[in-house]
Design an enzyme around this catalytic site. Structure first.
Site, short mmCIF file in Angstrom:
data_model
loop_
_atom_site.label_atom_id
_atom_site.label_comp_id
_atom_site.label_asym_id
_atom_site.label_seq_id
_atom_site.Cartn_x
_atom_site.Cartn_y
_atom_site.Cartn_z
N HIS A 183 52.46 46.85 45.90
CA HIS A 183 52.39 46.51 47.07
C HIS A 183 53.77 46.34 47.53
O HIS A 183 54.51 46.37 48.49
CB HIS A 183 51.83 47.01 48.06
N ASP B 57 50.51 33.83 36.65
CA ASP B 57 51.44 34.37 38.48
C ASP B 57 53.02 33.23 37.76
O ASP B 57 52.86 32.74 36.65
CB ASP B 57 50.59 34.15 39.31
#
Length: 536
Positions: free
Chosen positions: A414, A354
């Site tokens: 998404h 990340d």
């Protein structure tokens, strides 16, 4: 035929209740237990009697979960059919008031206050006193003498929640938790919240954090959906937003200007509502949003609630991976899901990737509970820009890794438009070996209409659902029982100009980047799916 439909919906409810009762009776034949009561709180962090734990656990039984979905779908469709349109319209269009009240409930720590008060509840005057007492230690709170809230205001907010089944009004102005409100409990004592309010979400299931996030920035930006979608030059002030998640710091952005008569545009409703040119993630990382940034990490832990407990463990055949396999959790935050895999399968090493700002705090966010797992090196983090080629990986226990066994993308795609998703997936395809699998964890939204595709595939085989039979009066996607998937869809539009996808949309997107779907695993009646793809 309306009466026929109404009776069919009524019958569907009765049949589903029978199915639930059958599971409860079969599991406890000698001393049958009851389905959990709406009025009884269930605090996840508390100690419970064995029968309480079993009654709660059985709600996750596939047969119970499927029957529960049918009940909610049928009740929603039945209520909408018989309700006066004006009443239904007002309930829906004014739902923002209820959302704001739930956010207030969480932000004011009222669930924790009422947990300590017990089933007899607490008078609104005492709740008010404790709310202000806890605020005194918050570094962002104003002083008590500037708070507009009064006990009268408080009673009206709490009464709305009780009317919507999120609290109980035990006696006039005396309120207690019930099952839905207890779900928001952080597990912290009032004393702990007083001493360290900034640690409220540490070591929690993340539900309270997700409620706070949704009721804060999400409720703000979704209120601007229309102004964003249909711009009005009277109310817009900025030009196009730099929507790259690697956006430069605010001082490097040029001043946004529009001339008279020009229609300004925003990247997403979020940018309009928060008046920023930054994408959501860079905005979170601003110094003034430090609390929101920490909250976001814990809120992602809360997203486990969309799945049955530990569904990721059933979403892929982890046990079939060889010893020393590597799972790379791409955009995995603090590793809320992949940590479950690492715990359950000691033969798998997990690397979470990340942004630097996320991975630098990820391990500490878990506290001491997984220290042994982290110390062993079987779970680690590294910073990564997932729009760039996948960098070489070396693990102390395994050495250089030519290609991981599995790339996990859970609640990542998404967040992005199709063109950005294609870039992310293409970078992973470039790093994949012949045996590498891609596992996507996201909602897969069925259409709301009845067509043949909703019931069987082109080759005559059953698709990954149906949720209902052709003869059922229910919508094929179970209507309001699954509306949360479609609500999150619009939330993604509001936050990123992104979306949840249908199975066809997701499969086409993956194939365009070199990945072919080979398996979709759902729980009965669920929008949530784990989809496995292989390189092509």
């Amino acid at each position: 035929m309306t009466f026929t439909t109404l009776r069919a919906l009524h019958a569907a409810i009765g049949t589903a209740i029978d199915d639930i009762e059958r599971v409860y009776r079969e599991r406890t034949p000698n001393d049958p237990i009851e389905f959990p009561s709406l009025d009884e709180p269930y605090y996840y962090a508390a100690q419970h009697r064995p029968e309480e734990e079993l009654a709660e656990a059985l709600k996750g039984d596939p047969a119970v979960a499927a029957a529960s979905k049918r009940i909610v779908a049928a009740c929603g469709q039945l209520a909408t059919t018989v309700n006066k349109p004006w009443y239904g319209l007002m309930e829906d269009v004014q739902a923002g008031q209820f959302s704001a009240a739930i956010r207030f409930l969480e932000a004011a720590n009222i669930v924790e206050i009422l947990r300590e008060a017990g089933p007899e509840g607490l008078h609104v005057r005492e709740i008010y006193r404790l709310v202000l007492d806890l605020r005194a230690n918050s570094k962002t709170a104003t002083t008590a003498d500037t708070v507009p809230l009064t006990p009268a205001h408080l009673s009206h907010i709490l009464r709305l929640l009780a009317t919507g089944h999120y609290l109980r009004e035990v006696k006039p102005d005396i309120f207690a938790n019930n099952r839905p409100s207890s779900y928001i409990d952080s597990g912290k004592t009032v004393a702990q919240l007083r001493e360290a309010p900034e640690k409220k979400y540490n070591d929690t299931d993340g539900v309270a954090a997700f409620v706070a996030l949704t009721g804060d920035e999400a409720l703000k930006f979704i209120s601007c959906l229309t102004e964003w979608a249909l711009p009005d030059k009277r109310s817009l002030r900025r030009t196009d937003v730099n929507f790259d998640y690697r956006a430069p710091p605010p001082e490097a952005l040029p001043a946004a200007q529009t001339t008279e008569g020009q229609v300004a545009r925003y990247g997403a409703p979020f940018n309009l509502a928060l008046n920023t040119q930054l994408g959501y993630f860079p905005w979170l990382e601003l110094p003034e949003n430090e609390d929101r940034f920490v909250r976001f990490g814990h809120a992602m832990t809360g997203t486990r609630q969309w799945e049955i407990k530990n569904q990721i463990l059933q979403g892929f055949s982890w046990e079939d991976l060889p010893q020393g396999s590597v799972l790379v959790d791409v955009g995995g935050g603090i590793g809320a899901q992949s940590i479950l895999v690492a715990q359950a399968h000691p033969h798998i090493h997990v690397v979470v990737e990340d942004r630097e700002q996320v991975v630098s705090t990820a391990q500490s966010a878990w506290g001491p509970q997984y220290a042994e797992l982290f110390d062993s090196g079987r779970m680690s983090w590294r910073p990564r820009d997932f729009f760039q080629p996948w960098p070489a990986l070396t693990l102390p226990a395994l050495g250089p890794i030519a290609a991981p066994s599995v790339f996990l993308l859970r609640l990542v795609l998404h967040d992005w438009r199709d063109e950005d998703c294609r870039k992310i997936l293409s970078q992973l395809r470039g790093a994949a070996g012949p045996e590498t699998k891609l596992l996507i964890g996201d909602m897969l939204l069925p259409n709301a209409c009845a067509d043949e595709a909703a019931y069987e595939g082109a080759d005559g085989s059953a698709v990954t659902f149906p949720f209902v039979t052709k003869e059922s009066p229910l919508l094929p996607n179970l209507g309001v029982a699954n509306i949360h998937g479609y609500l999150i869809d619009i939330m993604m539009m509001g936050m990123f100009d992104a979306k949840e996808r249908t199975e066809d949309e997701m499969a086409a997107l993956a194939l365009s980047a070199g990945w072919k779907f080979v398996e979709v695993r759902r729980t009965p009646g669920s929008m949530w799916a784990y989809t496995t793809a292989v390189p092509v």
